[in-house]
Design an enzyme around this catalytic site. Sequence first.
Site, mmCIF file in Angstrom:
data_model
loop_
_atom_site.group_PDB
_atom_site.id
_atom_site.type_symbol
_atom_site.label_atom_id
_atom_site.label_comp_id
_atom_site.label_asym_id
_atom_site.label_seq_id
_atom_site.Cartn_x
_atom_site.Cartn_y
_atom_site.Cartn_z
ATOM 1 N N TYR A 54 0.819 -1.224 0.000
ATOM 2 C CA TYR A 54 0.000 0.000 0.000
ATOM 3 C C TYR A 54 0.849 1.267 0.000
ATOM 4 O O TYR A 54 0.441 2.289 -0.562
ATOM 5 C CB TYR A 54 -0.996 -0.035 1.173
ATOM 6 N N GLN A 89 -14.891 1.997 -6.141
ATOM 7 C CA GLN A 89 -14.156 0.872 -5.547
ATOM 8 C C GLN A 89 -12.684 1.242 -5.388
ATOM 9 O O GLN A 89 -11.934 0.512 -4.766
ATOM 10 C CB GLN A 89 -14.264 -0.365 -6.437
ATOM 11 N N HIS A 107 -14.459 0.843 -0.806
ATOM 12 C CA HIS A 107 -13.350 -0.030 -0.412
ATOM 13 C C HIS A 107 -12.270 0.730 0.338
ATOM 14 O O HIS A 107 -11.138 0.251 0.442
ATOM 15 C CB HIS A 107 -12.739 -0.712 -1.655
HETATM 16 C C1 BV8 Z 1 -18.015 -8.614 1.362
HETATM 17 C C2 BV8 Z 1 -8.863 -3.670 -1.427
HETATM 18 C C3 BV8 Z 1 -19.731 -9.261 2.873
HETATM 19 C C4 BV8 Z 1 -8.541 -2.238 -1.631
HETATM 20 C C5 BV8 Z 1 -10.431 -4.994 -2.701
HETATM 21 C C6 BV8 Z 1 -21.193 -12.678 -3.209
HETATM 22 C C7 BV8 Z 1 -21.817 -11.723 -2.401
HETATM 23 C C8 BV8 Z 1 -21.091 -11.023 -1.439
HETATM 24 C C9 BV8 Z 1 -19.712 -11.250 -1.296
HETATM 25 C C10 BV8 Z 1 -19.088 -12.206 -2.078
HETATM 26 C C11 BV8 Z 1 -19.822 -12.902 -3.037
HETATM 27 N N1 BV8 Z 1 -18.968 -13.756 -3.655
HETATM 28 C C12 BV8 Z 1 -17.714 -13.594 -3.134
HETATM 29 C C13 BV8 Z 1 -17.764 -12.675 -2.175
HETATM 30 C C14 BV8 Z 1 -16.614 -12.232 -1.372
HETATM 31 C C15 BV8 Z 1 -15.736 -11.173 -2.037
HETATM 32 C C16 BV8 Z 1 -15.665 -11.224 -3.530
HETATM 33 O O1 BV8 Z 1 -16.381 -10.493 -4.217
HETATM 34 N N2 BV8 Z 1 -14.787 -12.060 -4.047
HETATM 35 C C17 BV8 Z 1 -14.596 -12.124 -5.495
HETATM 36 C C18 BV8 Z 1 -13.121 -12.381 -5.792
HETATM 37 C C19 BV8 Z 1 -15.492 -13.229 -6.036
HETATM 38 N N3 BV8 Z 1 -16.180 -9.846 -1.641
HETATM 39 C C20 BV8 Z 1 -15.755 -9.346 -0.457
HETATM 40 O O2 BV8 Z 1 -15.071 -9.965 0.344
HETATM 41 C C21 BV8 Z 1 -16.245 -7.942 -0.104
HETATM 42 N N4 BV8 Z 1 -16.853 -7.986 1.198
HETATM 43 O O3 BV8 Z 1 -18.583 -9.180 0.464
HETATM 44 O O4 BV8 Z 1 -18.484 -8.581 2.678
HETATM 45 C C22 BV8 Z 1 -20.838 -8.281 2.729
HETATM 46 C C23 BV8 Z 1 -21.358 -7.988 1.463
HETATM 47 C C24 BV8 Z 1 -22.393 -7.072 1.350
HETATM 48 C C25 BV8 Z 1 -22.882 -6.456 2.486
HETATM 49 C C26 BV8 Z 1 -22.337 -6.764 3.735
HETATM 50 C C27 BV8 Z 1 -21.306 -7.659 3.862
HETATM 51 C C28 BV8 Z 1 -15.072 -6.976 -0.027
HETATM 52 C C29 BV8 Z 1 -14.523 -6.720 -1.399
HETATM 53 C C30 BV8 Z 1 -13.410 -5.649 -1.342
HETATM 54 C C31 BV8 Z 1 -12.107 -6.317 -1.540
HETATM 55 N N5 BV8 Z 1 -11.037 -5.315 -1.614
HETATM 56 N N6 BV8 Z 1 -9.347 -4.225 -2.679
HETATM 57 C C32 BV8 Z 1 -7.458 -2.130 -2.664
HETATM 58 O O5 BV8 Z 1 -6.409 -2.764 -2.480
HETATM 59 O O6 BV8 Z 1 -7.679 -1.399 -3.645
HETATM 60 S S1 BV8 Z 1 -11.036 -5.586 -4.172
HETATM 61 C C33 BV8 Z 1 -10.246 -4.926 -5.520
HETATM 62 O O7 BV8 Z 1 -11.025 -5.343 -6.662
HETATM 63 C C34 BV8 Z 1 -10.268 -3.422 -5.565
HETATM 64 O O8 BV8 Z 1 -10.924 -2.824 -4.462
HETATM 65 C C35 BV8 Z 1 -11.034 -3.109 -6.825
HETATM 66 O O9 BV8 Z 1 -11.740 -1.961 -6.682
HETATM 67 C C36 BV8 Z 1 -11.903 -4.289 -6.928
HETATM 68 C C37 BV8 Z 1 -12.572 -4.500 -8.247
HETATM 69 O O10 BV8 Z 1 -11.577 -4.495 -9.253
HETATM 70 P P1 BV8 Z 1 -11.778 -3.463 -10.471
HETATM 71 O O11 BV8 Z 1 -11.800 -2.091 -9.910
HETATM 72 O O12 BV8 Z 1 -12.939 -3.890 -11.292
HETATM 73 O O13 BV8 Z 1 -10.421 -3.660 -11.255
HETATM 74 P P2 BV8 Z 1 -10.090 -4.831 -12.273
HETATM 75 O O14 BV8 Z 1 -8.615 -4.810 -12.506
HETATM 76 O O15 BV8 Z 1 -10.732 -6.108 -11.809
HETATM 77 O O16 BV8 Z 1 -10.836 -4.399 -13.621
HETATM 78 C C38 BV8 Z 1 -10.414 -3.222 -14.290
HETATM 79 C C39 BV8 Z 1 -11.381 -3.022 -15.450
HETATM 80 O O17 BV8 Z 1 -11.027 -1.799 -16.099
HETATM 81 C C40 BV8 Z 1 -11.288 -4.117 -16.505
HETATM 82 O O18 BV8 Z 1 -12.600 -4.496 -16.886
HETATM 83 C C41 BV8 Z 1 -10.560 -3.456 -17.672
HETATM 84 O O19 BV8 Z 1 -11.031 -3.922 -18.931
HETATM 85 C C42 BV8 Z 1 -10.945 -2.007 -17.482
HETATM 86 N N7 BV8 Z 1 -9.961 -1.043 -18.005
HETATM 87 C C43 BV8 Z 1 -8.593 -1.155 -18.008
HETATM 88 N N8 BV8 Z 1 -8.066 -0.047 -18.567
HETATM 89 C C44 BV8 Z 1 -9.099 0.777 -18.894
HETATM 90 C C45 BV8 Z 1 -10.306 0.147 -18.529
HETATM 91 N N9 BV8 Z 1 -11.513 0.710 -18.746
HETATM 92 C C46 BV8 Z 1 -11.529 1.932 -19.325
HETATM 93 N N10 BV8 Z 1 -10.418 2.603 -19.695
HETATM 94 C C47 BV8 Z 1 -9.193 2.065 -19.498
HETATM 95 N N11 BV8 Z 1 -8.098 2.737 -19.886
#
Ligand code: BV8
Length: 231
Positions: A54, A89, A107
């Site tokens: 971080y 996010q 987040h």
């Molecule tokens: C939780 C930390 C319970 C900070 C991050 C179903 C329901 C509920 C929960 C779950 C579920 N299934 C699984 C879960 C658990 C889990 C989860 O989702 N797991 C995933 C892997 C399946 N979720 C959790 O644990 C969450 N907590 O659910 O608690 C609850 C729920 C509701 C209510 C009460 C309690 C907590 C999730 C947070 C985790 N922390 N990071 C940090 O370090 O930054 S996650 C991490 O991924 C980041 O925070 C980030 O924001 C997040 C998402 O990633 P993206 O932002 O989408 O980035 P990514 O690289 O994936 O994609 C980039 C996109 O941009 C791509 O599509 C690309 O094509 C595009 N792109 C690239 N360049 C460009 C572009 N677009 C335009 N222009 C460009 N130039």
Amino acid sequence: MARNIVILTGAGISAESGLGTFRDEDGLWANHALEDVATPEGFARDPDLVHRFYNTRRIQAAAARPNAAHEALARLETWHLGHVLIITQNVDDLHERAGSHHVLHMHGSLRQALCAACDHRWTAPPEMHASDTCPACGAAATRPDVVWFGEIPHWGARIDEALAGADIFASIGTSGEVYPAAAYAQHCRRLGAHTVELNLEPSRGARDFAEHHYGPASEVVPAWVDRVLGA
Ligand code: BV8
């Protein structure tokens, strides 16, 4: 009737500002195991590794500049007659530095530090270390104020309320891989909102959207904002 616009942003909106995304091939998860740097268990195992992860991002985010996509969303907030809310996010502060005021960091934020012992929050120094002590309680339990996997996102009630009242829900620069954010589009669409995806390529949740604009955020977001303001 002025329409309420709710916008979800992800790492893709900050990519052209030079900040890494997570799941692109050169992304953050390519160089760090998610379990080691974005979970409470990983922090407990090796807090200094997590602080280094971080610290690097905090310093990069401070040196980065908002791009045309961030600036377009700030313009939308200024000129749109209805309410505009950004749910991000992202943990960088590029929306605020572009001039957006209504921003919820679901987040957390690199700019904030958190004490795991007493919940005190303060402005994070550029670099944090496991040996740092909390300015309020003195415990050596400081951590970045970010939401890791398995932790509850911030602003849940405010977000639920905003989603319920959205006339337009737009998702920008997110892969639709992480919940609960990944479920927002389907939820809003079921409530009758118009849903728009603006991304480099179709996300995992692309079918949840009625309108799509694919390309770099610095191009597709200003064009979309111009249309919304001109509409
Ligand atoms: C939780 C930390 C319970 C900070 C991050 C179903 C329901 C509920 C929960 C779950 C579920 N299934 C699984 C879960 C658990 C889990 C989860 O989702 N797991 C995933 C892997 C399946 N979720 C959790 O644990 C969450 N907590 O659910 O608690 C609850 C729920 C509701 C209510 C009460 C309690 C907590 C999730 C947070 C985790 N922390 N990071 C940090 O370090 O930054 S996650 C991490 O991924 C980041 O925070 C980030 O924001 C997040 C998402 O990633 P993206 O932002 O989408 O980035 P990514 O690289 O994936 O994609 C980039 C996109 O941009 C791509 O599509 C690309 O094509 C595009 N792109 C690239 N360049 C460009 C572009 N677009 C335009 N222009 C460009 N130039």
